[in-house]
Write an enzyme that holds these catalytic residues in place. Structure first.
Site, PDB file in Angstrom:
ATOM      1  N   ASP A   1      35.138  56.535  10.695  1.00  0.00           N
ATOM      2  CA  ASP A   1      34.922  57.261  11.950  1.00  0.00           C
ATOM      3  C   ASP A   1      33.858  58.343  11.811  1.00  0.00           C
ATOM      4  O   ASP A   1      33.128  58.628  12.760  1.00  0.00           O
ATOM      5  CB  ASP A   1      36.237  57.885  12.425  1.00  0.00           C
ATOM      6  CG  ASP A   1      37.119  56.866  13.130  1.00  0.00           C
ATOM      7  OD1 ASP A   1      36.899  55.657  12.931  1.00  0.00           O
ATOM      8  OD2 ASP A   1      38.012  57.276  13.875  1.00  0.00           O
TER       9      ASP A   1
ATOM     10  N   CYS B   1      42.502  54.914   6.217  1.00  0.00           N
ATOM     11  CA  CYS B   1      41.857  55.716   7.259  1.00  0.00           C
ATOM     12  C   CYS B   1      42.269  55.308   8.663  1.00  0.00           C
ATOM     13  O   CYS B   1      43.076  54.429   8.858  1.00  0.00           O
ATOM     14  CB  CYS B   1      40.347  55.701   7.048  1.00  0.00           C
ATOM     15  SG  CYS B   1      39.888  56.618   5.553  1.00  0.00           S
ATOM     16  N   ASP B   2      41.625  55.953   9.622  1.00  0.00           N
ATOM     17  CA  ASP B   2      42.126  56.118  10.984  1.00  0.00           C
ATOM     18  C   ASP B   2      42.751  54.888  11.647  1.00  0.00           C
ATOM     19  O   ASP B   2      43.934  54.848  11.905  1.00  0.00           O
ATOM     20  CB  ASP B   2      40.994  56.638  11.874  1.00  0.00           C
ATOM     21  CG  ASP B   2      40.524  58.012  11.435  1.00  0.00           C
ATOM     22  OD1 ASP B   2      40.544  58.292  10.233  1.00  0.00           O
ATOM     23  OD2 ASP B   2      40.123  58.807  12.297  1.00  0.00           O
ATOM     24  N   LYS B   3      41.951  53.881  11.980  1.00  0.00           N
ATOM     25  CA  LYS B   3      42.473  52.729  12.719  1.00  0.00           C
ATOM     26  C   LYS B   3      43.154  51.731  11.804  1.00  0.00           C
ATOM     27  O   LYS B   3      43.915  50.880  12.263  1.00  0.00           O
ATOM     28  CB  LYS B   3      41.347  51.990  13.456  1.00  0.00           C
ATOM     29  CG  LYS B   3      40.568  52.768  14.482  1.00  0.00           C
ATOM     30  CD  LYS B   3      41.388  53.673  15.300  1.00  0.00           C
ATOM     31  CE  LYS B   3      40.877  55.077  15.360  1.00  0.00           C
ATOM     32  NZ  LYS B   3      39.971  55.564  14.377  1.00  0.00           N
TER      33      LYS B   3
ATOM     34  N   CYS C   1      39.858  62.080   4.707  1.00  0.00           N
ATOM     35  CA  CYS C   1      39.389  63.461   4.894  1.00  0.00           C
ATOM     36  C   CYS C   1      40.547  64.452   4.913  1.00  0.00           C
ATOM     37  O   CYS C   1      41.580  64.209   5.512  1.00  0.00           O
ATOM     38  CB  CYS C   1      38.546  63.569   6.157  1.00  0.00           C
ATOM     39  SG  CYS C   1      37.022  62.603   6.043  1.00  0.00           S
TER      40      CYS C   1
ATOM     41  N   GLU D   1      35.559  58.916  20.039  1.00  0.00           N
ATOM     42  CA  GLU D   1      35.973  60.275  19.684  1.00  0.00           C
ATOM     43  C   GLU D   1      34.850  61.253  20.019  1.00  0.00           C
ATOM     44  O   GLU D   1      33.668  60.916  19.922  1.00  0.00           O
ATOM     45  CB  GLU D   1      36.297  60.369  18.198  1.00  0.00           C
ATOM     46  CG  GLU D   1      37.571  59.640  17.819  1.00  0.00           C
ATOM     47  CD  GLU D   1      37.950  59.825  16.365  1.00  0.00           C
ATOM     48  OE1 GLU D   1      39.097  59.496  16.016  1.00  0.00           O
ATOM     49  OE2 GLU D   1      37.119  60.294  15.570  1.00  0.00           O
TER      50      GLU D   1
ATOM     51  N   SER E   1      38.698  63.316  17.585  1.00  0.00           N
ATOM     52  CA  SER E   1      39.014  63.184  16.173  1.00  0.00           C
ATOM     53  C   SER E   1      40.199  64.090  15.859  1.00  0.00           C
ATOM     54  O   SER E   1      40.404  65.118  16.509  1.00  0.00           O
ATOM     55  CB  SER E   1      37.804  63.602  15.338  1.00  0.00           C
ATOM     56  OG  SER E   1      38.172  63.862  14.011  1.00  0.00           O
TER      57      SER E   1
END
Length: 552
Positions: free
Chosen positions: A78, A119-121, A191, A442, A468
């Site tokens: 991202d 990570c995110d998704k 992160c 985002e 985000s």
């Protein structure tokens, strides 16, 4: 064994010959086959090291008598996708990941599954697949990145985004920006703040689908490798005891996850992902349920971007299990639920305890008596909007100001950096929702620019897009219905007064109902921004953010 369908009997000799072509022995073929979904790639810092995690998982599976079978799936960074058209391809990968895993797992008939995201998704995509397939499964992530200190401040990715705005505002030199750029992200891992990736990895624990420590053990610690080996061993136990995701991801388990979400102050993206995972598990999560849990759950942690602590501090303070133990003091969790440990929530947290009350506050002394995320409704968002209340300055919990209207995040970002936004303004970014974007980008670049320019206590930003997990300030996203579907945000005009009341869960456009209806009749739907490829298909099929932006 389920995998006997592809390996047992005279008629499966051709199938066995294909296994043997890859070097599998008869002994390996005869054992349970465990699919390992590895999202390792060389474009995501959180995934660059997942080969090491997977090797540890394989060791655990072999120690427990299984045969590991690794295959891959995609993952978007991202941060690298941020601030340009690439961000449209982030959220949409959640469904691609779930679909690709379904294809691989059912085509090859695995007995169990180990999911290795970070990570995110990727985390929610894998959990969606786990719920859909309902094979004995466990999640083991790659762990959080460390935050390092430079000149008295612990840095993270958000520090760099905000520094860009600070340089534009003359509050920081380009040399200082370079210092941040070189040291904010010191190595592998997701992160380092309570951004979306770490939020979802922590919530995987709370949901019962990952071992204790999954959300907080740093990526570079040997303890992470040991946890991966345990995950490999544990999946074999789950197969033996027939403990499947359907026995773990129940409605009560999602209540626990939402409760921990509110206590931790997780990313607003969790309010997209948990409903999507629940949808696959046959469980309904709506914004009313979210708001009810938030109103009854104290916010116990303020991790970056809400505060100066990072996930490494949460780890040292006792981790997710200690937060859960603290919540039991007010009877806020369902304790008799099965988890991937083979034990109940109550058994898992029996030895947990908070080691640092500055990082995890005592439940009698919370940051707030309600949760870190709030759902707002009103004339601007009849179906709801979401804000990370824990990251909003006290001065901005209630705000009324003139709308500054932009039809894309890019337009808004340029205006912010050009100094065209004034104290008191409400920046409105529309046509960035699931359908309108398409892909629901985002808005970290605009919100970071506002913060970097020192306006985060004076300017609100609202959007039918999303934020985000690194975003802080009065940033209100997921406004539903979105502009592309004719939601009221499509009718906002420059200078309209927007009223925000986070404590009372309200967001309104201060115009008369008659004027609103007049504008509705005058509105002309925009032409689709994308007419071919995956994004065009996604735009046709995706649901509202208020229901998790799931593809139907």
């Amino acid at each position: 064994m389920l995998s006997d369908k592809v390996k047992k009997g005279l008629e499966r000799a051709p199938h066995r010959s294909l296994f043997k072509a890859m070097g599998y022995t008869d002994e390996e073929i005869n054992r349970p086959l465990i699919g390992i979904v590895n999202s390792k790639n060389e474009i995501v810092p959180g995934h660059i090291h997942l080969d090491k995690i997977v090797e540890a998982v394989k060791a655990g599976i072999r120690m427990a008598g299984g045969t590991p079978v690794e295959f891959g799936t995609i993952g978007v960074c991202d941060g690298i996708a941020m601030g340009h058209e690439g961000m449209k391809y982030s959220l949409v990968t959640r469904e691609i990941i779930a679909d690709s895993i379904e294809c691989m797992a059912l085509a090859h008939v695995f007995d169990g599954m180990v999911y290795v995201p970070n990570c995110d998704k990727i985390v929610p995509g894998m959990l969606m697949a786990a719920a859909r397939l309902d094979l004995p499964s466990i999640v083991i992530s790659g762990g959080p990145m460390l935050s390092v200190e430079r000149n008295g401040k612990y840095l993270d990715l958000n520090s760099v985004f905000e520094a860009v705005g600070a340089v534009r505002a003359g509050r920081m030199s380009e040399e200082e920006l370079c210092e941040y750029e070189d040291h904010a992200c010191p190595g592998c891992g997701s992160c380092s703040g309570m951004f979306t990736a770490n939020s979802m990895n922590c919530l995987s624990e709370a949901l019962g689908m990952a071992l204790p420590g999954n959300g907080t053990i740093p990526a570079v610690f040997a303890e992470r490798i040991r946890l991966a080996k345990k995950a490999g061993m544990k999946v074999m136990e789950l197969i033996e005891k027939d403990i499947r995701p359907s026995k773990i991801m129940t409605s009560k388990a999602f209540e626990n996850a939402l409760t921990v979400d509110m206590a931790l102050g997780c990313s607003t993206n969790s309010i997209l992902h948990l409903p999507a995972i629940a949808n696959e598990a046959g469980v309904e999560i709506n914004l009313d349920i979210v708001n009810n849990i938030s109103s009854n759950t104290p916010n116990l942690c303020k991790l970056a971007p809400s505060g100066h602590h990072h996930v490494q501090d949460l780890y040292q303070a006792g981790g997710v299990q200690s937060v859960m133990k603290e919540l039991t003091k007010n009877n806020l969790l369902n304790l008799d639920l099965m988890t991937v440990t083979g034990k109940t929530v109550k058994e898992n947290i029996s030895e947990a305890g908070v080691k640092n009350n500055e990082v995890i506050r005592d439940i009698s002394n919370p940051y707030s008596t309600s949760g870190g995320i709030a759902v707002l409704r009103g004339t601007l968002a009849p179906d709801g909007a979401v804000v990370k209340r824990a990251a909003v300055a006290q001065e901005m919990l209630k705000h009324c100001g003139p709308a500054r209207v932009f039809n894309s995040g890019d337009e808004a970002y340029e205006a912010i950096l050009a100094g065209k936004i004034n104290k008191g303004d409400v920046v409105v970014i529309r046509y960035e929702g699931p359908k309108g974007g398409p892909g629901m980008r985002e808005m970290l670049a605009p919100t970071s620019a506002i913060a970097g320019m020192g306006l985060d206590k004076d300017v609100a930003l609202i959007t039918d897009g999303r934020f985000s997990g690194a975003t802080r300030g009065a940033s209100i996203g997921h406004i539903s219905p979105e502009a592309a579907e004719g939601g009221p945000i499509a009718f906002v005009r420059e200078g309209d007064m927007i009223s925000i009341d986070i404590p009372n869960s309200k967001i309104d456009m201060e115009i008369s109902q008659e004027e609103l209806e007049k504008r509705r009749k005058e509105w002309v739907p925009p032409m689709p921004r994308v007419t071919k490829g995956y994004l065009a298909k996604y735009a046709r099929l995706v649901s509202s953010a208020s229901t998790g932006a799931v593809v139907k």
